[in-house]
Design an enzyme around this catalytic site. Structure first.
Site, short mmCIF file in Angstrom:
data_model
loop_
_atom_site.label_atom_id
_atom_site.label_comp_id
_atom_site.label_asym_id
_atom_site.label_seq_id
_atom_site.Cartn_x
_atom_site.Cartn_y
_atom_site.Cartn_z
CG ASP A 39 -12.14 6.88 7.33
OD1 ASP A 39 -11.00 7.40 7.33
OD2 ASP A 39 -12.32 5.67 7.59
CB SER A 40 -9.42 11.98 8.62
OG SER A 40 -9.44 12.59 7.35
CG ASP A 78 -10.91 6.94 3.37
OD1 ASP A 78 -10.24 6.09 2.73
OD2 ASP A 78 -10.45 7.57 4.34
CE LYS A 107 -7.38 6.54 2.11
NZ LYS A 107 -7.58 5.85 3.40
CD GLU A 109 -8.26 2.34 7.36
OE1 GLU A 109 -8.19 1.55 8.32
OE2 GLU A 109 -8.48 3.56 7.50
CD GLU A 176 -2.49 6.58 8.74
OE1 GLU A 176 -3.40 6.28 7.95
OE2 GLU A 176 -2.67 7.29 9.76
O1 KIV Z 1 -9.01 9.43 6.33
C1 KIV Z 1 -7.95 9.96 5.97
O2 KIV Z 1 -7.79 11.19 5.99
C2 KIV Z 1 -6.87 9.07 5.54
C3 KIV Z 1 -5.50 9.65 5.48
C4 KIV Z 1 -4.95 9.64 6.86
C5 KIV Z 1 -4.63 8.93 4.53
O3 KIV Z 1 -7.09 7.93 5.29
#
Ligand code: KIV
Length: 258
Positions: A39-40, A78, A107, A109, A176
């Site tokens: 989600d970056s 994500d 993924k 968090e 992280e």
């Molecule tokens: O969103 C992302 O790119 C991430 C990485 C920082 C692990 O979760």
């Protein structure tokens, strides 16, 4: 050959990189083990200041693109902020990811408090990658990005988080922004691969955001990032050359016309 989770779980030094589109996914696919549609992308692709406004529709759209480009890497999508706030919502969101894309895992968090959701998804045939330590989706409520595991309380919470996520059935764990000794201790305490980002040298693998490591994201550079390319400046000089060629009449040439 497609990299499966059982293959990855037997490897040392796993490599993960983010990608958000088919072109880059195709380039990275030949080289890395795992591609994360992080989600970056909300920052690196959309230009927002954090990850919080990323939507499930966006994540699915970009994951489809990455799956079209990558044929052998293990692909992780994500789950964006708000898409797994209750077990029911999490299951509905993750089922959408699995039905609408070819992602191998999702993924999410969180530690102990998200273990129930990890188990629910796992029990329903959805592979889950955990993400503990510094949690970007909490950056607004916590007032920034803070390195974890600096004291004993924080360290033992992280160890509990890792164990809970592993026991809930996660196939891998992203760690992280933690002190190196914490990254090492967590890695030694679980039987699933750990993928570090700012978590030191002893995790099973490493992950970097593509636009950070290739020098396209210029706003800031966290300490843990190594830049392997001066991407933005390379593109700038190529585009400048193109503009100069057009203005000088050097492009198109005889070879470039019908
Ligand atoms: O969103 C992302 O790119 C991430 C990485 C920082 C692990 O979760």
């Amino acid at each position: 050959m497609k990299k499966t989770i059982s293959y990855l779980q037997k490897q040392n030094k796993l490599t993960m990189i983010t990608a958000y589109d088919a072109l880059f996914a195709k380039i990275f696919d030949e080289i890395v083990d795992i591609i994360l549609v992080g989600d970056s992308l909300n920052m690196s692709f959309l230009g927002e200041s954090d990850t919080l406004s990323a939507t499930l529709d966006q994540m699915i759209y970009h994951t489809k693109a990455v799956c079209n480009g990558a044929k052998s890497a293990y692909i992780v999508c994500d789950m964006p902020f708000g898409s797994y706030s209750t077990p029911k919502k999490a299951l509905k969101s993750a089922i959408r990811v699995f039905k609408e894309t070819k992602a191998d895992a999702v993924k999410l968090e969180g530690g102990v408090e998200k273990a129930g959701i990890v188990k629910l998804l796992t029990d329903n045939g959805i592979a889950v990658v955990g993400h503990i330590g510094l949690l970007p989706q909490f950056s607004r409520s916590e007032g920034g990005y803070k390195v974890r595991g600096k004291d004993e309380v924080s360290k033992s919470k992280l160890l509990e988080d890792a164990k809970a996520i592993e026991e809930a059935g996660a196939v891998m764990l992203v760690i992280e922004g933690v002190k190196e000794d914490v990254g090492k201790e967590i890695t030694e305490s679980v039987n699933i691969p750990t993928i570090g980002i700012g978590a030191g040298r002893y995790t099973t693998g490493q992950v970097l955001v593509w636009s950070d490591m290739l020098g396209f994201f210029e706003e800031f550079k966290p300490k843990f990032v190594r830049r392997y390319l001066d991407g933005a400046n390379i593109i700038r000089s190529a585009v400048r050359k193109y503009v100069d060629d057009v203005k000088s009449g050097n492009f198109p040439s005889e070879k470039e016309i019908y």
